[in-house]
Design an enzyme around this catalytic site. Structure first.
Site, short mmCIF file in Angstrom:
data_model
loop_
_atom_site.label_atom_id
_atom_site.label_comp_id
_atom_site.label_asym_id
_atom_site.label_seq_id
_atom_site.Cartn_x
_atom_site.Cartn_y
_atom_site.Cartn_z
N PRO A 97 26.16 49.95 26.33
CA PRO A 97 25.07 49.31 25.56
C PRO A 97 24.43 48.23 26.42
CG PRO A 97 27.23 48.57 24.80
CD PRO A 97 27.48 49.68 25.77
N ASP A 98 23.13 48.08 26.32
CA ASP A 98 22.46 46.96 27.00
C ASP A 98 22.49 45.79 26.02
OD1 ASP A 98 20.54 45.07 27.93
OD2 ASP A 98 19.77 46.63 29.29
N ILE A 99 23.36 44.85 26.31
CA ILE A 99 23.63 43.77 25.35
C ILE A 99 22.37 42.92 25.16
CG2 ILE A 99 25.15 41.82 24.82
CD1 ILE A 99 27.15 43.10 26.87
N LYS A 103 11.33 43.37 34.19
CA LYS A 103 12.53 43.33 33.32
C LYS A 103 12.29 42.47 32.09
CE LYS A 103 16.16 43.87 35.53
NZ LYS A 103 17.26 43.77 36.47
N ASN A 159 32.28 44.87 39.66
CA ASN A 159 31.24 44.42 40.59
C ASN A 159 31.62 43.05 41.12
OD1 ASN A 159 29.99 42.27 38.88
ND2 ASN A 159 29.67 44.01 37.51
N LYS A 188 12.82 44.28 28.57
CA LYS A 188 13.94 43.89 27.70
C LYS A 188 13.50 42.95 26.59
CE LYS A 188 17.58 44.69 31.01
NZ LYS A 188 19.03 44.78 31.04
N LYS A 203 47.81 57.74 34.69
CA LYS A 203 47.28 57.51 36.03
C LYS A 203 46.89 58.85 36.66
CE LYS A 203 48.41 55.71 40.53
NZ LYS A 203 49.46 55.36 41.46
O1 C5P Z 1 19.13 45.79 33.71
P1 C5P Z 1 19.90 44.75 34.41
O2 C5P Z 1 21.38 45.01 34.44
O3 C5P Z 1 19.38 44.40 35.78
O4 C5P Z 1 19.65 43.44 33.54
C1 C5P Z 1 20.31 42.25 33.79
C2 C5P Z 1 20.31 41.40 32.56
O5 C5P Z 1 20.65 42.17 31.43
C3 C5P Z 1 21.36 40.32 32.64
O6 C5P Z 1 20.91 39.24 31.85
C4 C5P Z 1 22.57 40.98 32.02
O7 C5P Z 1 23.49 40.04 31.49
C5 C5P Z 1 21.93 41.82 30.93
N1 C5P Z 1 22.64 43.08 30.65
C6 C5P Z 1 23.27 43.23 29.45
N2 C5P Z 1 23.91 44.42 29.16
C7 C5P Z 1 23.91 45.44 30.05
C8 C5P Z 1 23.26 45.29 31.29
C9 C5P Z 1 22.65 44.09 31.55
O8 C5P Z 1 23.28 42.30 28.64
N3 C5P Z 1 24.53 46.57 29.74
#
Ligand code: C5P
Length: 395
Positions: free
Chosen positions: A301-303, A334, A208, A338, A285
């Site tokens: 994973p959503d960190i 959010k 990105n 979260k 490749k």
């Molecule tokens: O859900 P979204 O990607 O919009 O959330 C953004 C926030 O969540 C940011 O603080 C980003 O660093 C964190 N994030 C994360 N792990 C992910 C996706 C987002 O820590 N897989």
């Protein structure tokens, strides 16, 4: 009144020195200019003298100048030396400690802080010699700004443009500002920054547009307040801020592991634009001509959300939200979804990603604060102070 000695190097961006002087004068600085010989080809001493309302110095070999204002005196009478634009050649001479004109003699003789704003062709900036010189100058204690990226006078595109005069003024103000009290001494703060790269095969990846600038600026601002900062960085081309421990990662899963390893922390600022999905990468490749490949995405994973639920949850957990529409509404939702303490929301529909400025909304339990558009360093400094406020209030 603070006094700036501005050394103007010989590049096309020298014309922007005029605007820089004007901005500095309106902010009450005294500005005195030194031009290199090459700078004369791009801007006249008359222009700089008129704007700075002072004599412009150009050579070591003017007996009258040396009698009235020796080159050592020029540095003595300054609070800060600014080199803008700094050409590749001028930086190379500074690095080598040469003193073969008035500008470099001054720079070698000074004991004042030096701020350098580089400007050059994209390939000159990318050359190994320039990278070496920049690293050496930084190690020598010189503040070297990162050039802007964009269309160049030579028609090429890339990093190497002189940072815009307001950004140079902001850097000057930051350099001259007295060191802030070490309000975060003894605290550990984790920062994630940059994009992640999710490999598709050995040569391709999903990425990105995150540049990492805002996250790196936050890490730097926290370190300035005395925090022990661990910066977990995705793939970016940015120098490690002074006093910050950096862990480089590539993928979201590597970032999650690194975050896990560096806990506990008193606060965490999750600025990284983490990829939401990954693919199971092909070992070889993928060849064109075979059937058009289909990428099967699996969630990362959503960190941030994981950290919010972990037994090691930092006392202050801050997420970022990059949105292109209904920015505040999404950020408020959010924060709750979260279970973060704060969300810093930014509208990335314009030039925020990769740009120098940011306009953010700070969403907390108490409500929403919209900050004016500021350089990313200024957003970082303000956020770091707020983090210090919150940690002090909680202890
Ligand atoms: O859900 P979204 O990607 O919009 O959330 C953004 C926030 O969540 C940011 O603080 C980003 O660093 C964190 N994030 C994360 N792990 C992910 C996706 C987002 O820590 N897989």
């Amino acid at each position: 009144m603070k006094r700036i000695l501005l050394i103007v190097g010989g590049g096309i961006a020298a014309y922007k020195a005029a605007e820089l002087i004007r901005l500095l004068k309106t902010r009450g600085y005294a500005v005195r200019c030194v031009m290199t010989e090459a700078a004369h080809h791009f801007v006249t001493p008359m222009t700089l003298a008129a704007l700075s309302e002072d004599k412009v110095y150009t050579t070591l070999w003017d007996l009258k100048d040396e009698a009235e204002m020796g080159h050592i005196q020029l540095s003595r009478e300054a609070d800060l030396i600014v080199v803008a634009p700094a050409t590749a050649d001028l930086m190379a001479r500074m690095t080598a400690g040469l003193a073969n004109d008035l500008a470099t003699t001054l720079l070698l003789a000074t004991d004042k802080p030096v701020l350098v704003a580089p400007a050059m062709n994209v390939r000159m900036w990318g050359h190994a010699a320039t990278a070496r010189n920049v690293a050496q100058l930084r190690a020598d204690g010189v503040t070297v700004m990162t050039p802007d990226e964009g269309i160049m006078a030579c028609g090429e595109y890339g990093p190497g443009r002189l940072p815009e005069p307001p950004a140079i003024v902001a850097a000057i103000e930051a350099t001259l500002a007295p060191a802030p009290p070490k309000r975060l001494a003894g605290r550990h703060v984790l920062v994630t920054a940059g994009p992640t790269h999710e490999p598709i095969d050995p040569v391709r990846y999903i990425a990105n547009r995150s540049s990492g600038k805002q996250g790196f600026a936050i890490a730097a601002a926290l370190a300035r307040l005395g925090a022990r900062v661990t910066l977990v960085a995705g793939p970016v081309m940015l120098p490690t801020p002074h006093g910050v421990d950096r862990i480089d990662v590539e993928t979201a899963r590597e970032m999650a592991d690194a975050v896990d390893r560096v806990l506990p922390a008193d606060a965490a600022v999750m600025v990284a634009a983490v990829a939401d999905w990954h693919v199971e990468p092909s070992q070889q490749k993928i060849k064109k001509g075979d059937a058009t490949p289909t990428l099967t995405l699996a969630e990362n994973p959503d960190i941030l959300a994981t950290l919010a639920r972990s037994p090691h949850r930092p006392r202050l957990l801050i997420g970022f939200a990059a949105e292109t529409e209904r920015v505040i509404e999404h950020a408020v939702a959010k924060r709750v979804r979260k279970t973060a303490d704060w969300i810093v929301a930014n509208d990335v529909s314009g030039d925020v990603m990769g740009g120098a400025d940011n306009s953010v909304h700070l969403v907390t339990e108490a409500g929403v604060e919209s900050w004016e558009r500021l350089p990313k360093d200024a957003v970082a400094a303000r956020l770091a102070e707020r983090i210090a406020d919150a940690l002090e209030a909680a202890s």
